[in-house]
Design a protein around this motif. Structure first.
Motif, PDB file in Angstrom:
ATOM      1  N   ASP A 192      -0.813  -6.289   9.754  1.00  0.00           N
ATOM      2  CA  ASP A 192      -2.263  -6.288   9.558  1.00  0.00           C
ATOM      3  C   ASP A 192      -2.616  -6.032   8.098  1.00  0.00           C
ATOM      4  O   ASP A 192      -3.444  -6.731   7.521  1.00  0.00           O
ATOM      5  N   PHE A 193      -1.985  -5.032   7.480  1.00  0.00           N
ATOM      6  CA  PHE A 193      -2.239  -4.822   6.053  1.00  0.00           C
ATOM      7  C   PHE A 193      -1.811  -6.040   5.250  1.00  0.00           C
ATOM      8  O   PHE A 193      -2.534  -6.498   4.359  1.00  0.00           O
ATOM      9  N   ASP A 194      -0.646  -6.570   5.563  1.00  0.00           N
ATOM     10  CA  ASP A 194      -0.098  -7.686   4.793  1.00  0.00           C
ATOM     11  C   ASP A 194      -1.004  -8.913   4.847  1.00  0.00           C
ATOM     12  O   ASP A 194      -1.261  -9.545   3.817  1.00  0.00           O
ATOM     13  N   ILE A 195      -1.510  -9.250   6.029  1.00  0.00           N
ATOM     14  CA  ILE A 195      -2.350 -10.457   6.107  1.00  0.00           C
ATOM     15  C   ILE A 195      -3.684 -10.236   5.399  1.00  0.00           C
ATOM     16  O   ILE A 195      -4.222 -11.154   4.765  1.00  0.00           O
ATOM     17  N   CYS A 196      -4.210  -9.011   5.459  1.00  0.00           N
ATOM     18  CA  CYS A 196      -5.433  -8.715   4.715  1.00  0.00           C
ATOM     19  C   CYS A 196      -5.193  -8.859   3.217  1.00  0.00           C
ATOM     20  O   CYS A 196      -6.025  -9.420   2.492  1.00  0.00           O
ATOM     21  N   ALA A 197      -4.059  -8.341   2.749  1.00  0.00           N
ATOM     22  CA  ALA A 197      -3.734  -8.425   1.326  1.00  0.00           C
ATOM     23  C   ALA A 197      -3.600  -9.873   0.885  1.00  0.00           C
ATOM     24  O   ALA A 197      -4.152 -10.281  -0.152  1.00  0.00           O
ATOM     25  N   ARG A 198      -2.897 -10.688   1.670  1.00  0.00           N
ATOM     26  CA  ARG A 198      -2.676 -12.083   1.275  1.00  0.00           C
ATOM     27  C   ARG A 198      -3.965 -12.901   1.357  1.00  0.00           C
ATOM     28  O   ARG A 198      -4.181 -13.812   0.552  1.00  0.00           O
ATOM     29  N   LEU A 199      -4.831 -12.593   2.328  1.00  0.00           N
ATOM     30  CA  LEU A 199      -6.123 -13.261   2.375  1.00  0.00           C
ATOM     31  C   LEU A 199      -6.935 -12.963   1.117  1.00  0.00           C
ATOM     32  O   LEU A 199      -7.500 -13.866   0.488  1.00  0.00           O
ATOM     33  N   ARG A 200      -6.987 -11.698   0.743  1.00  0.00           N
ATOM     34  CA  ARG A 200      -7.758 -11.316  -0.434  1.00  0.00           C
ATOM     35  C   ARG A 200      -7.176 -11.918  -1.698  1.00  0.00           C
ATOM     36  O   ARG A 200      -7.903 -12.391  -2.575  1.00  0.00           O
ATOM     37  N   LEU A 201      -5.854 -11.931  -1.805  1.00  0.00           N
ATOM     38  CA  LEU A 201      -5.209 -12.510  -2.975  1.00  0.00           C
ATOM     39  C   LEU A 201      -5.450 -14.019  -3.057  1.00  0.00           C
ATOM     40  O   LEU A 201      -5.434 -14.598  -4.149  1.00  0.00           O
ATOM     41  N   PRO A 244       2.777  -8.798  -1.994  1.00  0.00           N
ATOM     42  CA  PRO A 244       1.333  -8.685  -1.817  1.00  0.00           C
ATOM     43  C   PRO A 244       0.795  -7.269  -2.044  1.00  0.00           C
ATOM     44  O   PRO A 244      -0.289  -7.105  -2.609  1.00  0.00           O
ATOM     45  N   PHE A 245       1.553  -6.250  -1.612  1.00  0.00           N
ATOM     46  CA  PHE A 245       1.113  -4.867  -1.831  1.00  0.00           C
ATOM     47  C   PHE A 245       0.953  -4.588  -3.318  1.00  0.00           C
ATOM     48  O   PHE A 245      -0.086  -4.070  -3.764  1.00  0.00           O
ATOM     49  N   TRP A 246       1.960  -4.899  -4.103  1.00  0.00           N
ATOM     50  CA  TRP A 246       1.928  -4.580  -5.530  1.00  0.00           C
ATOM     51  C   TRP A 246       0.924  -5.437  -6.273  1.00  0.00           C
ATOM     52  O   TRP A 246       0.267  -4.972  -7.214  1.00  0.00           O
ATOM     53  N   ARG A 247       0.737  -6.689  -5.843  1.00  0.00           N
ATOM     54  CA  ARG A 247      -0.262  -7.527  -6.499  1.00  0.00           C
ATOM     55  C   ARG A 247      -1.677  -7.025  -6.202  1.00  0.00           C
ATOM     56  O   ARG A 247      -2.523  -6.974  -7.099  1.00  0.00           O
ATOM     57  N   LEU A 248      -1.936  -6.628  -4.952  1.00  0.00           N
ATOM     58  CA  LEU A 248      -3.253  -6.121  -4.601  1.00  0.00           C
ATOM     59  C   LEU A 248      -3.503  -4.773  -5.272  1.00  0.00           C
ATOM     60  O   LEU A 248      -4.576  -4.515  -5.807  1.00  0.00           O
ATOM     61  N   ARG A 249      -2.512  -3.900  -5.252  1.00  0.00           N
ATOM     62  CA  ARG A 249      -2.648  -2.597  -5.883  1.00  0.00           C
ATOM     63  C   ARG A 249      -2.878  -2.738  -7.384  1.00  0.00           C
ATOM     64  O   ARG A 249      -3.676  -2.022  -7.979  1.00  0.00           O
ATOM     65  N   GLY A 250      -2.206  -3.684  -7.990  1.00  0.00           N
ATOM     66  CA  GLY A 250      -2.382  -3.920  -9.414  1.00  0.00           C
ATOM     67  C   GLY A 250      -3.765  -4.408  -9.765  1.00  0.00           C
ATOM     68  O   GLY A 250      -4.217  -4.287 -10.907  1.00  0.00           O
ATOM     69  N   GLY A 251      -4.478  -4.919  -8.742  1.00  0.00           N
ATOM     70  CA  GLY A 251      -5.834  -5.402  -8.980  1.00  0.00           C
ATOM     71  C   GLY A 251      -6.891  -4.332  -8.839  1.00  0.00           C
ATOM     72  O   GLY A 251      -8.076  -4.619  -8.868  1.00  0.00           O
ATOM     73  N   GLY A 252      -6.457  -3.060  -8.655  1.00  0.00           N
ATOM     74  CA  GLY A 252      -7.471  -2.008  -8.612  1.00  0.00           C
ATOM     75  C   GLY A 252      -7.262  -0.976  -7.521  1.00  0.00           C
ATOM     76  O   GLY A 252      -8.108  -0.119  -7.322  1.00  0.00           O
ATOM     77  N   GLY A 253      -6.124  -1.012  -6.782  1.00  0.00           N
ATOM     78  CA  GLY A 253      -5.871  -0.009  -5.763  1.00  0.00           C
ATOM     79  C   GLY A 253      -5.469   1.323  -6.368  1.00  0.00           C
ATOM     80  O   GLY A 253      -5.143   1.432  -7.539  1.00  0.00           O
ATOM     81  N   GLN A 254      -5.479   2.373  -5.523  1.00  0.00           N
ATOM     82  CA  GLN A 254      -5.141   3.695  -6.012  1.00  0.00           C
ATOM     83  C   GLN A 254      -3.664   3.961  -5.853  1.00  0.00           C
ATOM     84  O   GLN A 254      -2.964   3.257  -5.162  1.00  0.00           O
ATOM     85  N   ALA A 255      -3.171   5.043  -6.469  1.00  0.00           N
ATOM     86  CA  ALA A 255      -1.748   5.388  -6.399  1.00  0.00           C
ATOM     87  C   ALA A 255      -1.405   5.939  -5.043  1.00  0.00           C
ATOM     88  O   ALA A 255      -2.270   6.387  -4.320  1.00  0.00           O
TER      89      ALA A 255
END
Length: 255
Positions: A192-201, A244-255
């Motif tokens: 679920d997290f992964d598909i949300c991340a890839r959709l947003r990316l 996808p996690f690191w690409r989404l986090r690099g776009g403004g996610g928190q640590a």
């Protein structure tokens, strides 16, 4: 900005529903009844996947939508089951629905009617058992986020970074564009997290209807079963080592 296709605009029953049963047909019958009572006018068909053999509780039942049943020769994971069912989807929207979701009113017609052109994923707010207010929106899932999400001062986002896979109304074009769930990397949990991340990316937005509700009769299998807990923990590790996690986090996610 993306524009909806003519098929999306004109379909009178724009939603295909996918439900997977792991021997849970007794739980699914009330959900089918609620879909029939409240949402039948929006549903082109329900795809019910039997992941394991189970007694047939649906013989001679009639619904206000087509019910197509898929019997797996061997059990598949969450993403693999919904990806396989999507191969039978010809509608503009594809609803991934947990067996333990409950509906007290029509949420599908309003969700589809309000969909913005760049919305790839729609959802109502989810009420957990014993709660009068919905679950708070979630930030990018990290170790710190897991430890602090229920503590005072947690920075709740106005729009969630991701949503759990309980009720995901996905634009079929978006689902197809990103290849659906990553069934190779994830078996149970994490998809679920992964598909949300890839959709947003990919440029799609998660759109939440703050005034619509669905209830979750939570099973919490990972709290009762060591096997499910193991799947949960290993899935988190897979999320945290994924592109996808690191690409989404690099776009403004928190640590």
């Amino acid at each position: 900005m993306r524009s909806p296709t003519s098929t999306e605009q004109s379909a009178s029953r724009p939603v295909t529903v996918s439900i997977v049963s792991h021997g849970q047909l007794a739980m699914i019958v009330p959900l089918l009844e609620q879909l029939d009572a409240h949402c039948a006018g929006s549903i082109e068909r329900v795809l019910l996947t039997h992941n394991i053999p189970e007694p047939d509780l649906l013989a001679s039942r009639q619904w206000g939508f087509a019910l197509e049943r898929i019997h797996n020769p061997a059990p598949l994971g969450f993403g693999a089951n919904h990806n396989a069912a999507f191969g039978r989807c010809a509608s503009a929207w594809y609803l991934v629905l947990n067996p333990d979701i409950r509906l007290d009113a029509d949420v599908l017609a309003p969700l589809v009617a309000r969909a913005e052109p760049d919305a790839g994923l729609l959802a109502p707010r989810i009420l957990e058992p014993g709660r009068t207010e919905p679950e708070q929106h979630r930030r990018i899932i990290t170790p710190r986020e897991i430890l602090t999400r229920r503590k005072p001062g947690y920075p709740i986002p106005a729009v969630p970074d991701w949503i759990p896979g309980l009720f995901m109304l996905l634009r079929s074009a978006a689902y197809r564009e990103i290849g659906g769930f990553d069934a190779k990397r994830y078996f149970m949990y994490g998809e679920d997290f992964d598909i949300c991340a890839r959709l947003r990316l990919a440029g799609w937005r998660i759109q939440i209807a703050e005034d619509l509700r669905a209830r979750h009769e939570a099973q919490r299998a990972s709290r009762r079963s060591w096997r499910h807990l193991w799947w949960h923990v290993t899935s988190l590790l897979k999320v945290w080592t994924s592109g996808p996690f690191w690409r989404l986090r690099g776009g403004g996610g928190q640590a």
